[in-house]
Design a protein around this motif. Structure first.
Motif, PDB file in Angstrom:
ATOM      1  N   LEU A 209     -11.360   7.434  -7.147  1.00 56.66           N
ATOM      2  CA  LEU A 209     -12.058   6.615  -8.143  1.00 56.66           C
ATOM      3  C   LEU A 209     -13.418   6.158  -7.625  1.00 56.66           C
ATOM      4  O   LEU A 209     -14.401   6.117  -8.379  1.00 56.66           O
ATOM      5  CB  LEU A 209     -11.202   5.397  -8.518  1.00 56.66           C
ATOM      6  N   ALA A 210     -13.495   5.816  -6.348  1.00 60.06           N
ATOM      7  CA  ALA A 210     -14.762   5.371  -5.760  1.00 60.06           C
ATOM      8  C   ALA A 210     -15.801   6.489  -5.731  1.00 60.06           C
ATOM      9  O   ALA A 210     -17.010   6.223  -5.729  1.00 60.06           O
ATOM     10  CB  ALA A 210     -14.524   4.832  -4.348  1.00 60.06           C
TER      11      ALA A 210
ATOM     12  N   ARG B  81      -1.715   5.502  -3.506  1.00 61.06           N
ATOM     13  CA  ARG B  81      -2.603   4.471  -4.035  1.00 61.06           C
ATOM     14  C   ARG B  81      -3.969   4.535  -3.364  1.00 61.06           C
ATOM     15  O   ARG B  81      -5.005   4.481  -4.040  1.00 61.06           O
ATOM     16  CB  ARG B  81      -1.988   3.084  -3.812  1.00 61.06           C
ATOM     17  N   ASN B  82      -3.984   4.640  -2.042  1.00 63.01           N
ATOM     18  CA  ASN B  82      -5.256   4.658  -1.323  1.00 63.01           C
ATOM     19  C   ASN B  82      -6.066   5.908  -1.643  1.00 63.01           C
ATOM     20  O   ASN B  82      -7.291   5.849  -1.787  1.00 63.01           O
ATOM     21  CB  ASN B  82      -5.009   4.555   0.178  1.00 63.01           C
TER      22      ASN B  82
ATOM     23  N   VAL C 282      -9.345  -0.765   1.388  1.00 65.33           N
ATOM     24  CA  VAL C 282      -8.938   0.602   1.712  1.00 65.33           C
ATOM     25  C   VAL C 282      -9.566   1.012   3.034  1.00 65.33           C
ATOM     26  O   VAL C 282      -8.954   1.710   3.846  1.00 65.33           O
ATOM     27  CB  VAL C 282      -9.353   1.570   0.583  1.00 65.33           C
TER      28      VAL C 282
ATOM     29  N   LEU D 269      -7.637   5.433  -5.023  1.00 60.72           N
ATOM     30  CA  LEU D 269      -8.773   4.522  -4.995  1.00 60.72           C
ATOM     31  C   LEU D 269     -10.015   5.204  -4.434  1.00 60.72           C
ATOM     32  O   LEU D 269     -11.127   4.965  -4.921  1.00 60.72           O
ATOM     33  CB  LEU D 269      -8.422   3.283  -4.166  1.00 60.72           C
TER      34      LEU D 269
ATOM     35  N   MET E 275     -11.508  -3.488  -1.807  1.00 62.26           N
ATOM     36  CA  MET E 275     -10.088  -3.210  -2.052  1.00 62.26           C
ATOM     37  C   MET E 275      -9.307  -3.065  -0.758  1.00 62.26           C
ATOM     38  O   MET E 275      -8.108  -2.797  -0.778  1.00 62.26           O
ATOM     39  CB  MET E 275      -9.943  -1.940  -2.889  1.00 62.26           C
TER      40      MET E 275
ATOM     41  N   ASP F 135       0.835  -1.195   0.000  1.00 55.66           N
ATOM     42  CA  ASP F 135       0.000   0.000   0.000  1.00 55.66           C
ATOM     43  C   ASP F 135       0.871   1.247   0.000  1.00 55.66           C
ATOM     44  O   ASP F 135       2.041   1.222   0.376  1.00 55.66           O
ATOM     45  CB  ASP F 135      -0.901   0.033   1.232  1.00 55.66           C
TER      46      ASP F 135
ATOM     47  N   LEU G 120     -14.437   0.265  -1.956  1.00 58.47           N
ATOM     48  CA  LEU G 120     -13.350   0.547  -1.014  1.00 58.47           C
ATOM     49  C   LEU G 120     -13.174  -0.585  -0.009  1.00 58.47           C
ATOM     50  O   LEU G 120     -12.043  -0.929   0.361  1.00 58.47           O
ATOM     51  CB  LEU G 120     -13.614   1.863  -0.286  1.00 58.47           C
TER      52      LEU G 120
END
Length: 338
Positions: free
Chosen positions: A27-28, A20-21, A220, A24, A218, A16, A215
């Motif tokens: 994107l969510a 990256r988090n 997150v 994401l 994934m 991680d 999330l």
């Protein structure tokens, strides 16, 4: 001569990274943002663009000229995410300079004044949002109506949100006034799909739920905080209806619970705001208590307070309790509970 950086054990790398988090999470949020653009038009585009740009620029300026750092922190996308979340808490018709002021408070006061990412005790986007709500109550509570893609910005048609009508039902007796108030609510389908007034992040609960499940899948975030908040709100709303808090002939218990869950900032707060790594507890039980506290405080403000929505205040209040919650059933790294 090479410099070696050492840090205390334990050393575990999961693959991680902050960038990256953050990516994401951004994107969510995109499905809900697309719906808000389709419902509110160019105002949603302008508000989000100004908010993100202002947050990134302000963080870079503070890092570069006040903290005397390189300013590379903007590369982790945390400032961009703060800007997007701030925009999700604003009406699409709000003036651009108010958005910039909110970004200044969110980044300058809510984040960088504590030392930057990882050191802020309160969610920065909510710090900016609450500041604007207190300072500019009229602009922050003037909600554009979801009429499809609109090319007008500040002159958009406005109207009441579903939470306003739900609040009006509290304490009413069964009768024509209660029925008329309940009939003014959008359908539950419209509430789920986003055809209703509100801020950018108060439309399309379905898109926010999909983003939240993404999330969790994934890894997150974990399920503890969102489930605790949603379950608490559902139970609280059901109890209000069961004990005569709303006229049951005008709105059934199931419908009242569904409206409380699908309207306002509940889904945005539960999946995207309350789960912020820095400002939420680290332990599983701490997260559950954190979520229950948010749900209770939010419903009390919704039903009895001056504001129809209480999610922002509830999260900030519980943010202050995080140091105490982290001491509840702490677990050493690598330890398995019996």
């Amino acid at each position: 001569m090479a410099h070696f950086i050492t840090t205390p054990a334990p050393h575990v790398h999961s693959g991680d990274s902050v960038r990256r988090n953050m990516l994401l999470v951004i994107l969510a949020l995109m499905p809900a943002y697309v719906v808000s653009v389709l419902e509110f038009g160019i105002g949603a585009l302008i508000t989000a663009a100004v908010s993100v740009a202002a947050c990134v620029l302000i963080e870079w300026l503070i890092s570069r000229f006040l903290l005397k750092e390189s300013g590379k922190s903007i590369g982790d996308l945390s400032a961009a995410l703060t800007g997007l979340l701030l925009a999700f808490n604003l009406p699409s018709s709000i003036d651009w300079w108010i958005v910039v002021l909110g970004a200044l408070i969110a980044i300058g006061v809510g984040k960088m004044s504590f030392g930057g990412l990882g050191q802020n005790p309160f969610n920065p986007a909510l710090v900016g949002r609450v500041f604007l709500l207190i300072s500019f109550p009229q602009q922050m509570t003037t909600w554009p109506v979801a009429n499809g893609f609109e090319t007008s910005y500040v002159d958009a048609q406005t109207g009441a949100t579903p939470l306003y009508y739900l609040k009006q039902l509290i304490g009413l007796s069964n009768g024509s006034e209660a029925v008329d108030t309940a009939n003014a609510l959008p359908s539950l389908w419209d509430s789920l799909m986003g055809a209703m007034g509100g801020s950018l992040g108060e439309v399309c609960a379905l898109a926010l739920i999909i983003g939240g499940i993404f999330l969790i899948a994934m890894r997150v975030i974990t399920w503890h905080i969102p489930v605790a908040i949603i379950a608490t709100v559902a139970l609280f709303a059901a109890c209000v209806s069961w004990f005569g808090g709303v006229p049951n002939e005008a709105i059934s218990t199931g419908s009242f619970v569904a409206y409380e869950l699908l309207t306002g900032g509940l889904m945005l707060g539960a999946f995207f705001m309350a789960t912020d790594y820095v400002t939420s507890p680290m332990t599983a039980w701490g997260k559950i208590i954190f979520g229950i506290g948010i749900g209770i405080i939010m419903m009390v403000i919704r039903l009895l307070g001056n504001y129809p929505e209480g999610m922002s205040f509830a999260i900030l209040i519980m943010n202050a309790c995080v140091p105490l919650l982290n001491k509840f059933r702490p677990q050493r790294f690598g330890e398995k509970r019996k």
